[in-house]
Design an enzyme around this catalytic site. Structure first.
Site, mmCIF file in Angstrom:
data_model
loop_
_atom_site.group_PDB
_atom_site.id
_atom_site.type_symbol
_atom_site.label_atom_id
_atom_site.label_comp_id
_atom_site.label_asym_id
_atom_site.label_seq_id
_atom_site.Cartn_x
_atom_site.Cartn_y
_atom_site.Cartn_z
ATOM 1 N N GLY A 184 2.019 -0.178 7.983
ATOM 2 C CA GLY A 184 0.408 -0.203 7.940
ATOM 3 C C GLY A 184 -0.067 -1.379 8.637
ATOM 4 O O GLY A 184 0.772 -1.866 9.728
ATOM 5 N N ARG A 185 -1.160 -1.707 8.520
ATOM 6 C CA ARG A 185 -1.741 -2.939 9.426
ATOM 7 C C ARG A 185 -0.552 -4.186 9.395
ATOM 8 O O ARG A 185 -0.466 -4.819 10.345
ATOM 9 C CB ARG A 185 -3.151 -3.247 8.756
ATOM 10 C CG ARG A 185 -4.151 -2.477 9.206
ATOM 11 C CD ARG A 185 -5.603 -3.003 8.924
ATOM 12 N NE ARG A 185 -5.706 -3.169 7.576
ATOM 13 C CZ ARG A 185 -6.688 -3.792 7.325
ATOM 14 N NH1 ARG A 185 -7.625 -4.465 8.131
ATOM 15 N NH2 ARG A 185 -7.020 -4.330 5.922
ATOM 16 N N HIS A 221 2.726 -17.730 -3.840
ATOM 17 C CA HIS A 221 1.956 -16.880 -3.497
ATOM 18 C C HIS A 221 0.765 -17.321 -2.257
ATOM 19 O O HIS A 221 -0.360 -17.470 -2.516
ATOM 20 C CB HIS A 221 0.870 -16.055 -4.433
ATOM 21 C CG HIS A 221 0.493 -14.925 -3.946
ATOM 22 N ND1 HIS A 221 0.267 -13.777 -5.043
ATOM 23 C CD2 HIS A 221 -0.045 -14.170 -3.088
ATOM 24 C CE1 HIS A 221 -0.304 -12.956 -4.504
ATOM 25 N NE2 HIS A 221 -0.198 -12.952 -3.203
ATOM 26 N N ARG A 223 3.751 -7.353 -3.550
ATOM 27 C CA ARG A 223 3.379 -7.564 -4.889
ATOM 28 C C ARG A 223 4.957 -7.383 -5.492
ATOM 29 O O ARG A 223 5.742 -6.463 -5.092
ATOM 30 C CB ARG A 223 2.744 -6.312 -5.296
ATOM 31 C CG ARG A 223 1.111 -6.400 -4.887
ATOM 32 C CD ARG A 223 0.388 -7.657 -5.668
ATOM 33 N NE ARG A 223 -0.848 -7.742 -5.430
ATOM 34 C CZ ARG A 223 -1.505 -8.379 -4.236
ATOM 35 N NH1 ARG A 223 -0.734 -9.075 -3.661
ATOM 36 N NH2 ARG A 223 -2.877 -8.281 -4.232
ATOM 37 N N ARG A 283 5.966 6.213 3.382
ATOM 38 C CA ARG A 283 5.608 7.552 3.300
ATOM 39 C C ARG A 283 5.369 8.150 4.557
ATOM 40 O O ARG A 283 5.289 7.449 5.670
ATOM 41 C CB ARG A 283 4.289 7.496 2.468
ATOM 42 C CG ARG A 283 4.296 7.270 1.175
ATOM 43 C CD ARG A 283 3.141 7.289 0.161
ATOM 44 N NE ARG A 283 1.970 6.597 0.659
ATOM 45 C CZ ARG A 283 0.940 6.573 -0.149
ATOM 46 N NH1 ARG A 283 0.637 7.314 -1.049
ATOM 47 N NH2 ARG A 283 -0.031 5.757 0.588
ATOM 48 N N GLU A 302 1.216 -14.358 -12.464
ATOM 49 C CA GLU A 302 0.929 -15.537 -11.591
ATOM 50 C C GLU A 302 -0.672 -16.050 -12.390
ATOM 51 O O GLU A 302 -1.085 -15.545 -12.777
ATOM 52 C CB GLU A 302 0.608 -14.997 -10.081
ATOM 53 C CG GLU A 302 1.744 -14.533 -9.651
ATOM 54 C CD GLU A 302 1.395 -14.289 -8.096
ATOM 55 O OE1 GLU A 302 0.254 -14.370 -7.755
ATOM 56 O OE2 GLU A 302 2.181 -13.571 -7.352
ATOM 57 N N THR A 343 6.282 -10.170 0.251
ATOM 58 C CA THR A 343 5.018 -10.934 0.371
ATOM 59 C C THR A 343 3.784 -9.949 -0.008
ATOM 60 O O THR A 343 2.725 -10.301 0.114
ATOM 61 C CB THR A 343 4.418 -11.605 1.821
ATOM 62 O OG1 THR A 343 4.845 -10.500 2.686
ATOM 63 C CG2 THR A 343 5.703 -12.734 2.109
#
Length: 334
Positions: free
Chosen positions: A159-160, A291, A242, A181, A271, A240
Site C-alpha cells: 500500500g502507501r 512504537h 501491528r 492480497r 502498549e 512497524t
C-alpha cells in the site's frame, strides 16, 4: 441539544513526552481551558475521576480506549477529537450519550514510519545498537553484519507505506518481492516489481521481510509459526505495523529456534510495554523499540493540528470530520 460553551474544558491524554504544549498548533486552543496528561492510564475509575468535568477529549491514535464504561461516567463530554481511524472508540456508545467523535482520515502518508522502518533494518542488519553498546564498554568490533545490496526485500502489503519502503529498498540495490492480497499484488506488478508465487515462497525467499498491513478481522493472526519457520536463519523480520498480525507467542518461539535469525519490532500486543521481563525484550536477536514509528515532531504537528482544528470548528458550531453524525440529528449546536 448540544450546548457548546465559549470556553471549553479540554483534556489531552497520553502526551508521553510532554510535547504538545511545545507544538506550533497548540496555539489554536488559546482561550480554552486545557489540561494535559503525560502518563498512560487504562483504569476506567481513574480516567472517569480525572475527566469528569471535560467538554472535550483529545486522543492520539489508539493510546486510550474510549468505551461505554468510560463515556457513561463523563456527563459533560461533548466531543472526542483526534486524527486517524477510530477502532478504539465505541461509536455506538458515544452516539447514545450524545458525544460527537471527530477524526480526520487525512491522506498524508506516515513518512516517519517509513524512515523508521529503514532505521530498524539498518540497525538490525549491521548490529548497530550492539556494537555501539560494546564500544562504550571498551570492545572493538565484536560482530560481522550483513549488507543489503543484492539481498531480497519482502514487502507484505503493498500500500502507501509498503510501496515507499520498497522504493528505498531499490535505492539500496535490493531485489524486491511482494506478497499480500490481490490489490497489493496488482499494484506491485503495475510498478514493475516481482510478486511471490505463494505465501510460503515469500517467507522462504525474503532476506528482509517487512510487514505493512492494516490490522483488522482478516489480518489478525495472519502470520503463524509455520510461516516463520520457513524463513532463513540469516533473515530479518521487521514489524512497524501491528503486533497482532503475528499469532501470540509465535515470534518469540521462532526467534528462539533461529528462524528467522533476527527481528526488529516497534509494536507490541499491549502498549505501553513497561515490563523489562517481556519475553521478546529478553531475546538477544530481537531489536525492540517503543512504537516510535509515528512519533516525530512534524507528524505530531499534523495529527494534533487536525484534532485542534476540529475543536475550533466545533466551538464555532460547524463541526467537521464527524464519524457519528446521528448525534447532530439529536439537536442543533448552541
Amino acid at each position: 441539544m448540544i450546548e457548546v460553551p465559549k470556553r471549553l474544558r479540554i483534556e489531552i491524554l497520553d502526551d508521553y513526552q510532554d510535547v504538545v504544549r511545545t507544538l506550533d498548533c497548540f496555539s489554536k486552543l488559546q482561550g480554552h481551558e486545557v489540561r494535559i496528561w503525560n502518563d498512560a492510564v487504562a483504569d476506567v475509575n481513574v480516567l472517569a475521576e480525572r475527566l469528569a468535568a471535560a467538554d472535550v477529549l483529545v486522543l492520539l491514535r489508539e493510546r486510550t480506549t474510549v468505551d461505554d464504561a468510560l463515556v457513561s461516567r463523563l456527563p459533560n463530554l461533548k466531543l472526542i477529537s483526534q486524527n486517524g481511524h477510530v477502532p478504539h472508540i465505541d461509536l455506538a456508545a458515544c452516539t447514545r450519550r450524545g458525544v460527537l467523535v471527530a477524526s480526520a482520515l487525512a491522506q498524508r502518508p506516515s513518512y516517519p514510519t517509513v524512515e523508521f522502518t529503514w532505521g530498524l533494518i539498518l540497525a538490525a542488519m549491521r548490529n548497530i545498537p550492539l556494537e555501539s553498546d560494546s564500544l562504550r564498554k571498551g570492545v572493538w568490533q565484536s560482530t560481522v553484519g550483513l549488507g543489503l545490496r543484492g539481498r531480497t526485500l519482502g514487502i507484505y502489503g503493498y500500500g502507501r507505506l509498503g510501496s515507499m519502503v520498497a522504493q528505498i529498498g531499490i535505492a539500496f540495490g535490493m531485489e524486491l518481492l511482494v506478497w499480500g492480497r490481490k490489490g497489493s499484488l496488482d499494484r506491485a506488478r503495475a510498478d514493475g516489481l516481482s510478486t511471490a508465487s505463494s505465501k510460503q515462497a515469500f517467507f522462504m525467499q525474503s532476506d528482509v521481510l517487512s510487514l505493512h498491513l492494516r490490522l483488522n478481522a482478516e489480518t489478525a493472526g495472519l502470520i503463524g509459526p509455520d510461516d516463520l519457520a520457513l524463513m532463513k536463519p540469516t533473515a530479518l523480520l521487521v514489524n512497524t505495523s501491528r503486533a497482532e498480525l503475528i499469532q501470540p507467542g509465535a515470534l518469540v518461539a521462532a526467534l528462539g529456534k533461529g528462524q528467522p535469525g533476527k527481528a526488529a519490532v516497534d509494536v507490541f500486543e499491549h502498549e505501553p510495554l513497561t515490563d523489562p521481563n517481556n519475553p521478546l525484550l529478553l531475546l538477544p536477536n530481537a531489536l525492540c523499540t517503543p512504537h516510535l514509528g509515528y512519533v516525530e515532531r512534524d507528524n505530531y504537528e499534523f495529527a494534533y493540528g487536525n484534532a485542534f482544528d476540529q475543536i475550533v470548528a466545533f466551538a464555532q458550531g460547524t463541526p467537521i470530520n464527524i464519524h457519528n453524525p446521528d448525534v447532530l440529528k439529536q439537536g442543533a449546536l448552541l
